[in-house]
Enzyme design. Structure first.
Site, PDB file in Angstrom:
ATOM      1  CB  SER A 110      62.119 120.186  11.194  1.00  0.00           C
ATOM      2  OG  SER A 110      60.823 119.385  11.190  1.00  0.00           O
TER       3      SER A 110
ATOM      4  N   GLY B 281      57.112 124.425  13.697  1.00  0.00           N
ATOM      5  CA  GLY B 281      56.643 124.877  15.168  1.00  0.00           C
ATOM      6  C   GLY B 281      57.759 125.654  16.660  1.00  0.00           C
ATOM      7  CG  PHE B 282      55.413 126.280  20.497  1.00  0.00           C
ATOM      8  CD1 PHE B 282      56.106 127.029  20.614  1.00  0.00           C
ATOM      9  CD2 PHE B 282      54.663 125.826  19.783  1.00  0.00           C
ATOM     10  CE1 PHE B 282      55.130 127.688  20.615  1.00  0.00           C
ATOM     11  CE2 PHE B 282      54.084 126.870  19.997  1.00  0.00           C
ATOM     12  CZ  PHE B 282      53.612 127.630  20.136  1.00  0.00           C
TER      13      PHE B 282
ATOM     14  CG  PHE C  95      59.388 111.458  10.546  1.00  0.00           C
ATOM     15  CD1 PHE C  95      60.557 110.314  10.693  1.00  0.00           C
ATOM     16  CD2 PHE C  95      58.162 110.687  10.283  1.00  0.00           C
ATOM     17  CE1 PHE C  95      60.395 109.031   9.672  1.00  0.00           C
ATOM     18  CE2 PHE C  95      57.311 109.286   9.649  1.00  0.00           C
ATOM     19  CZ  PHE C  95      59.044 108.910   9.669  1.00  0.00           C
TER      20      PHE C  95
ATOM     21  CE1 TYR D  58      44.909 121.319  21.395  1.00  0.00           C
ATOM     22  CE2 TYR D  58      45.029 121.197  23.703  1.00  0.00           C
ATOM     23  CZ  TYR D  58      45.359 120.614  22.276  1.00  0.00           C
ATOM     24  OH  TYR D  58      46.911 120.312  22.411  1.00  0.00           O
TER      25      TYR D  58
ATOM     26  CE  LYS E 119      49.438 118.879  23.838  1.00  0.00           C
ATOM     27  NZ  LYS E 119      51.147 118.481  22.994  1.00  0.00           N
TER      28      LYS E 119
HETATM   29  P1  NAI Z   1      54.846 121.278  14.814  1.00  0.00           P
HETATM   30  O1  NAI Z   1      54.381 120.017  13.327  1.00  0.00           O
HETATM   31  O2  NAI Z   1      55.293 122.382  13.707  1.00  0.00           O
HETATM   32  O3  NAI Z   1      56.095 120.311  14.757  1.00  0.00           O
HETATM   33  C1  NAI Z   1      56.289 118.467  15.423  1.00  0.00           C
HETATM   34  C2  NAI Z   1      57.487 118.304  15.031  1.00  0.00           C
HETATM   35  O4  NAI Z   1      58.219 117.043  15.071  1.00  0.00           O
HETATM   36  C3  NAI Z   1      58.111 118.320  13.614  1.00  0.00           C
HETATM   37  O5  NAI Z   1      59.386 118.522  13.707  1.00  0.00           O
HETATM   38  C4  NAI Z   1      58.490 117.180  12.531  1.00  0.00           C
HETATM   39  O6  NAI Z   1      58.700 116.667  12.143  1.00  0.00           O
HETATM   40  C5  NAI Z   1      58.623 116.265  14.702  1.00  0.00           C
HETATM   41  N1  NAI Z   1      57.967 114.737  14.038  1.00  0.00           N
HETATM   42  C6  NAI Z   1      56.392 114.534  14.416  1.00  0.00           C
HETATM   43  N2  NAI Z   1      56.742 113.454  13.672  1.00  0.00           N
HETATM   44  C7  NAI Z   1      57.545 112.687  14.523  1.00  0.00           C
HETATM   45  C8  NAI Z   1      58.169 111.342  14.240  1.00  0.00           C
HETATM   46  N3  NAI Z   1      57.685 110.201  13.865  1.00  0.00           N
HETATM   47  N4  NAI Z   1      59.910 111.888  14.583  1.00  0.00           N
HETATM   48  C9  NAI Z   1      60.515 112.915  14.034  1.00  0.00           C
HETATM   49  N5  NAI Z   1      60.577 113.613  14.857  1.00  0.00           N
HETATM   50  C10 NAI Z   1      58.779 113.726  14.521  1.00  0.00           C
HETATM   51  O7  NAI Z   1      54.266 121.234  15.894  1.00  0.00           O
HETATM   52  P2  NAI Z   1      54.189 122.249  16.760  1.00  0.00           P
HETATM   53  O8  NAI Z   1      53.123 122.485  16.881  1.00  0.00           O
HETATM   54  O9  NAI Z   1      55.346 123.108  16.841  1.00  0.00           O
HETATM   55  O10 NAI Z   1      53.410 121.163  17.876  1.00  0.00           O
HETATM   56  C11 NAI Z   1      54.903 120.920  18.793  1.00  0.00           C
HETATM   57  C12 NAI Z   1      54.277 121.065  20.674  1.00  0.00           C
HETATM   58  O11 NAI Z   1      54.108 122.034  20.755  1.00  0.00           O
HETATM   59  C13 NAI Z   1      53.369 119.976  20.380  1.00  0.00           C
HETATM   60  O12 NAI Z   1      52.648 118.802  21.951  1.00  0.00           O
HETATM   61  C14 NAI Z   1      51.862 120.667  20.491  1.00  0.00           C
HETATM   62  O13 NAI Z   1      50.508 120.031  20.906  1.00  0.00           O
HETATM   63  C15 NAI Z   1      52.415 121.872  21.334  1.00  0.00           C
HETATM   64  N6  NAI Z   1      51.807 122.565  21.277  1.00  0.00           N
HETATM   65  C16 NAI Z   1      51.111 123.628  19.811  1.00  0.00           C
HETATM   66  C17 NAI Z   1      50.156 124.253  20.127  1.00  0.00           C
HETATM   67  C18 NAI Z   1      49.943 124.993  18.757  1.00  0.00           C
HETATM   68  O14 NAI Z   1      48.665 125.991  18.688  1.00  0.00           O
HETATM   69  N7  NAI Z   1      49.667 124.762  17.738  1.00  0.00           N
HETATM   70  C19 NAI Z   1      49.952 125.274  20.917  1.00  0.00           C
HETATM   71  C20 NAI Z   1      50.529 124.737  22.340  1.00  0.00           C
HETATM   72  C21 NAI Z   1      51.255 123.734  22.753  1.00  0.00           C
HETATM   73 NA    NA Z   2      57.966 120.788  16.746  1.00  0.00          NA
END
Ligand code: NAI
Ligand code: NA
Length: 398
Positions: free
Chosen positions: A51, A53-54, A76, A238, A247
């Site tokens: 929903s 981010g990535f 979520f 980090y 990680k």
């Molecule tokens: P985000 O917060 O934008 O997205 C997280 C997603 O997980 C959302 O769709 C949320 O609804 C879902 N979620 C969380 N808890 C949940 C649960 N209990 N049940 C179902 N869905 C759940 O986060 P983001 O930044 O996109 O992170 C995604 C991955 O990318 C992570 O592993 C993060 O470490 C990695 N990442 C992020 C970077 C950044 O700079 N933002 C850089 C490199 C990797």
């Molecule tokens: Na995500």
């Protein structure tokens, strides 16, 4: 009702549905222009964390880019209620689904706790009913601070901490437009263990085991999880801190999943992404000054990417060149971020940055703008004086 941004520290307490729609549309447009000559694009995809981010960007890239994939997205999120407007991800799900339907793509949203067995069952059912029984790709993109221990029902909680010694740094506050000094004590053993439980690879493996046992993975099925490593400057908070240890655990889990998938000739991948403003990343103390400097330098050089640019480059570029992996076999879409010329300039800006001049030295307006846009605000195309009909929103479902 007129909806205003309500920011508390680094948390948005409101979101704007029309802006979320604009965010989804903009990302869709960026994927529609992608090209690919590969004949191995995934057609049926499960995205865990779909929903925002990535994860959202992965889903959009795969559905609206050349793959034209049917998708199941798990997230979520909260809908509109008498308590509030709900979360941005709720609306992202809704508007993704509307756009996918228009393109005659299957898109199923499952909203609930991805760690629970109930949601695993719902996903299994959806793969059978909506995707014909199997998927070609599983994207694991959950980001959260808590995970329930399936045996006790109690929560493991992640702690974003250095390991070994304390770290001094700065954290942004979008509510006060300030950069505040923070001192982070080193993690306890328990904090390290729990962060690995929450953000390491255990749940990814457990999902892949579940899907394998139920025969829901197609022959040659791929899976990918996202990681971050970052430059020396961010290592104390980090890479060498609790999150980095989680990680590293995730990276090792790739080997376990590869073993698991041997019989179906499947493959597990890690894509190391660029540092970006997301709902999750603004929580990492000490990372924001780096983000401010990085955004400035990468924009100056015309190399700035958001989540959607990263995911387009991943799925329609890097993914298909098996030779384009680092020594550990990781896919590096953080390659531009880590270029020596970029890091040299970033370090020069960081050396000058203080609580007084951060908005001048770094790209504060850009970072704040992206943060607001994650929640549907600050889109030039949206008229924020327009009345939002709450009853009409209540009728929309993901
Ligand atoms: P985000 O917060 O934008 O997205 C997280 C997603 O997980 C959302 O769709 C949320 O609804 C879902 N979620 C969380 N808890 C949940 C649960 N209990 N049940 C179902 N869905 C759940 O986060 P983001 O930044 O996109 O992170 C995604 C991955 O990318 C992570 O592993 C993060 O470490 C990695 N990442 C992020 C970077 C950044 O700079 N933002 C850089 C490199 C990797
Ligand atoms: Na995500």
């Amino acid at each position: 009702m007129i909806i205003q941004p309500q920011i508390q520290g680094v948390v948005a307490r409101s979101c704007h549905p029309f802006g979320c729609q604009a965010a989804v549309s903009e990302q869709i447009a960026k994927s529609q222009t992608q090209q690919s000559s590969s004949d191995a694009l995934p057609k049926r995809v499960l995205i865990l964390g779909a929903s925002s981010g990535f994860g959202l960007a992965s889903r959009i890239a795969l559905a609206f880019g050349p793959a034209k994939a049917d998708t199941i997205g798990v997230s979520f999120e909260r809908g509109v209620s008498d308590k509030g407007i709900g979360s941005a991800g709720w609306y992202n799900n809704i508007f993704f689904h509307q756009a996918a339907e228009q393109d005659e793509l299957v898109s199923t949203n499952i909203v609930g706790d991805a760690f629970s067995s109930e949601i695993r069952e719902q996903v299994a059912k959806a793969i059978e009913q909506d995707l014909g029984g199997q998927v070609d790709l599983v994207v694991y993109s959950l980001a959260t601070g808590i995970r329930p221990n399936p045996e006790t029902g109690e929560f493991w909680r992640s702690a974003i901490r250095p390991v070994g010694e304390s770290v001094e740094g700065y954290s942004v506050n979008f509510e006060k437009n300030s950069l505040d000094k923070v001192s982070l004590p080193p993690a306890t053993e328990q904090e390290i263990d729990e962060t690995i439980k929450v953000m390491g690879g255990e749940d990814w493996l457990s999902w892949m085991q579940f899907l394998t046992e139920r025969n829901l993975l197609a022959k040659g099925c791929e899976t990918v999880a996202y990681s971050y490593i970052g430059p020396e400057h961010t290592h104390a908070i980090y890479h060498k801190g609790t999150l980095g240890l989680a990680k590293t655990h995730l990276h090792h889990t790739r080997d376990d999943i590869n073993t698991l998938l041997e019989s179906i000739k499947g493959n597990a991948n890690i894509a190391v992404c660029k540092a970006l403003v997301t709902k999750a990343s603004v929580f990492i103390p000490g990372l924001t000054p780096y983000l401010l400097a990085l955004y400035r330098v990468m924009k100056d050089k015309g190399l700035h990417e958001g989540c959607i640019e990263q995911m387009n480059r991943l799925f329609y570029g890097k993914w298909h060149d098996a030779a384009d992996r680092d020594a550990e076999g990781l896919i590096r879409i953080d390659d531009w971020e880590l270029r020596a010329d970029i890091q040299l300039e970033v370090n020069a800006l960081l050396a000058e940055m203080t609580s007084e001049n951060f908005d001048n030295i770094g790209d504060y307006q850009g970072v704040l703008g992206e943060f607001l846009q994650l929640n549907g605000f600050a889109f030039p195309s949206v008229d924020y004086n327009q009345d939002v009909d709450i009853e009409a929103l209540k009728a929309l479902h993901p």
